[in-house]
Design a protein around this motif. Structure first.
Motif, PDB file in Angstrom:
ATOM      1  N   PRO A  15       0.792  -1.236   0.000  1.00  0.00           N
ATOM      2  CA  PRO A  15       0.000   0.000   0.000  1.00  0.00           C
ATOM      3  C   PRO A  15       0.824   1.286   0.000  1.00  0.00           C
ATOM      4  O   PRO A  15       0.416   2.288  -0.590  1.00  0.00           O
ATOM      5  N   ASP A  16       1.988   1.256   0.645  1.00  0.00           N
ATOM      6  CA  ASP A  16       2.786   2.481   0.718  1.00  0.00           C
ATOM      7  C   ASP A  16       3.512   2.809  -0.593  1.00  0.00           C
ATOM      8  O   ASP A  16       4.273   3.776  -0.667  1.00  0.00           O
ATOM      9  N   CYS A  17       3.251   2.016  -1.636  1.00  0.00           N
ATOM     10  CA  CYS A  17       3.800   2.331  -2.959  1.00  0.00           C
ATOM     11  C   CYS A  17       2.950   3.363  -3.697  1.00  0.00           C
ATOM     12  O   CYS A  17       3.339   3.819  -4.783  1.00  0.00           O
ATOM     13  N   LEU A  18       1.795   3.718  -3.154  1.00  0.00           N
ATOM     14  CA  LEU A  18       0.893   4.618  -3.866  1.00  0.00           C
ATOM     15  C   LEU A  18       1.564   5.941  -4.231  1.00  0.00           C
ATOM     16  O   LEU A  18       1.506   6.372  -5.396  1.00  0.00           O
ATOM     17  N   ASP A  19       2.165   6.613  -3.266  1.00  0.00           N
ATOM     18  CA  ASP A  19       2.748   7.935  -3.540  1.00  0.00           C
ATOM     19  C   ASP A  19       3.841   7.878  -4.604  1.00  0.00           C
ATOM     20  O   ASP A  19       3.817   8.675  -5.554  1.00  0.00           O
ATOM     21  N   PRO A  20       4.826   6.962  -4.493  1.00  0.00           N
ATOM     22  CA  PRO A  20       5.844   6.926  -5.566  1.00  0.00           C
ATOM     23  C   PRO A  20       5.266   6.544  -6.928  1.00  0.00           C
ATOM     24  O   PRO A  20       5.749   7.013  -7.961  1.00  0.00           O
ATOM     25  N   LEU A  21       4.209   5.739  -6.960  1.00  0.00           N
ATOM     26  CA  LEU A  21       3.576   5.397  -8.238  1.00  0.00           C
ATOM     27  C   LEU A  21       2.839   6.605  -8.818  1.00  0.00           C
ATOM     28  O   LEU A  21       2.883   6.845 -10.029  1.00  0.00           O
ATOM     29  N   LEU A  22       2.173   7.377  -7.966  1.00  0.00           N
ATOM     30  CA  LEU A  22       1.487   8.578  -8.444  1.00  0.00           C
ATOM     31  C   LEU A  22       2.478   9.583  -9.020  1.00  0.00           C
ATOM     32  O   LEU A  22       2.166  10.295  -9.995  1.00  0.00           O
ATOM     33  N   LYS A  23       3.668   9.652  -8.457  1.00  0.00           N
ATOM     34  CA  LYS A  23       4.686  10.572  -8.971  1.00  0.00           C
ATOM     35  C   LYS A  23       5.149  10.171 -10.370  1.00  0.00           C
ATOM     36  O   LYS A  23       5.576  11.023 -11.162  1.00  0.00           O
ATOM     37  N   LEU A  24       5.058   8.874 -10.672  1.00  0.00           N
ATOM     38  CA  LEU A  24       5.474   8.373 -11.987  1.00  0.00           C
ATOM     39  C   LEU A  24       4.305   8.277 -12.975  1.00  0.00           C
ATOM     40  O   LEU A  24       4.518   8.001 -14.161  1.00  0.00           O
ATOM     41  N   ALA A  25       3.085   8.517 -12.487  1.00  0.00           N
ATOM     42  CA  ALA A  25       1.899   8.253 -13.303  1.00  0.00           C
ATOM     43  C   ALA A  25       1.920   9.007 -14.625  1.00  0.00           C
ATOM     44  O   ALA A  25       1.851   8.402 -15.701  1.00  0.00           O
ATOM     45  N   ASP A  26       2.000  10.317 -14.585  1.00  0.00           N
ATOM     46  CA  ASP A  26       1.885  11.114 -15.807  1.00  0.00           C
ATOM     47  C   ASP A  26       3.159  11.094 -16.648  1.00  0.00           C
ATOM     48  O   ASP A  26       3.096  11.159 -17.880  1.00  0.00           O
TER      49      ASP A  26
END
Length: 371
Positions: free
Chosen positions: A354-365
């Motif tokens: 679950p704590d991967c959400l923030d780093p994944l959101l940073k890579l999303a766009d």
């Protein structure tokens, strides 16, 4: 003399009778540990939990509605009614915890609301603390308890398929995902990859192609025989010969006709719903067996035989794959996870903490949705 002997015999009989309660108590006292051990072995169930009768009855009613709705070419009294539209992807989330990556999926869905539907099967025992994001709000279907090493996970997946079939006749593909799955490409890329399948065979008319299902179907895997006899040596005969028994990933993308085939099936389900033996718990993964076996037996040419969900089994623990942690999240990881030996790159990946959400959101766009 005779009287004396008779008296002595009567005294002996009285003594024996008076000692009987003591003897009975002694026998019971000595035998209780033995009885306890035997009763434990005889009365305790030898199988793992199965499907409750009430759950099965509810499912049969739902599956009949889904079959009738699909046979009629339209919707039925279900979650929602809609007029015919462009083909859609039904995203089926099977979860027993919060949908932590919902914000990432929201970015994935943004701008494509007419091309997808979301359905969620959440275990009733799960404590969902996060409020549903817009795409997930109101999309939870009636759910039943699920448990590893039991056919309940098959039932949950079939329930999701049936709900999506009843809800919208435009649902053309059905992607089964978990709360630990994330997208690896943009929605546009994913949609085009599924709809523009160059390997799909033509229909008898030759004017349009049958859509294929993306499901892993493997044979000759190590331990396959143990998986086959997990319910007992001869339980699967005659409906499922060992030669046609298959294994594959739990997560798949089914074409609509295969989703209908799954919810309509009774013959193979009669076997796969039987609980595994406790002694074979390490080989009991029904959700990895039922779907590949059914499609292998019913329509092998209509399946790609590979999954579109990437998973890392190199350091699995207790039957669970590698779980990615925040320090591992990078652009290079996303690019590696996309690579595949099949026609397409992988479209989804698991398993992420679950704590991967923030780093994944940073890579999303900048990475994930830049195809």
């Amino acid at each position: 003399m005779k009287v004396l002997c008779r008296n002595l015999e009567q005294d002996r009989e009285r003594a024996m009778i008076s000692s009987w309660p003591f003897v009975i108590c002694l026998v019971l006292l000595v035998s209780m540990p033995v009885v306890f051990v035997l009763a434990h072995r005889i009365l305790m169930p030898t199988t793992l939990p199965g499907i409750p009768d009430m759950d099965e009855a509810d499912d049969v009613a739902l599956f009949r509605r889904a079959t009738l709705a699909s046979a009629g070419g339209g919707g039925s009294a279900g979650l929602r009614r809609r007029p015919p539209s462009a083909p859609k992807i039904a995203f089926l989330f099977l979860t027993n915890s919060d949908l932590t990556f919902a914000p990432l999926w929201e970015r994935f869905f943004r701008g494509h609301e007419r091309l997808f539907n979301v359905y969620v099967h959440a275990d009733p025992a799960a404590r969902l603390l996060l409020s549903p994001t817009p795409s997930f709000l109101g999309r939870f279907i009636p759910a039943k308890a699920t448990k590893r090493a039991s056919p309940t996970l098959i039932s949950a997946a079939r329930r999701l398929l049936a709900a999506a079939l009843v809800d919208d006749p435009a649902n053309a593909f059905f992607a089964l995902l978990s709360q630990h799955c994330v997208p690896l490409h943009s929605f546009r890329f994913t949609y085009r990859a599924l709809l523009a399948d160059p390997g799909a065979p033509p229909t008898p008319t030759g004017f349009r192609r049958h859509r294929r299902s993306y499901i892993e179907i493997l044979s000759g895997e190590p331990g396959l025989r143990d998986r086959y006899v997990a319910r007992g040596d001869d339980v699967m005969i005659h409906e499922v010969p060992f030669e046609q028994f298959r294994v594959g990933s739990q997560f798949f993308v089914l074409a609509r006709r295969h989703a209908v085939l799954v919810v309509r099936d009774r013959r193979l389900w009669k076997k796969f719903k039987m609980p595994c033996l406790k002694s074979m718990a390490d080989s009991c993964y029904p959700e990895e067996h039922y779907f590949p076996t059914l499609l292998e037996m019913q329509d092998p040419q209509g399946c790609t035989r590979y999954t579109l969900t990437r998973v890392n089994w190199t350091d699995s623990v207790g039957g669970h794959p590698h779980t990615y942690r925040p320090p591992e999240i990078s652009a290079s990881l996303i690019n590696r996870l996309r690579r595949s030996n099949s026609t397409y790159s992988y479209l989804f990946a698991r398993k992420f903490s679950p704590d991967c959400l923030d780093p994944l959101l940073k890579l999303a766009d900048s990475v994930i949705f830049q195809d």
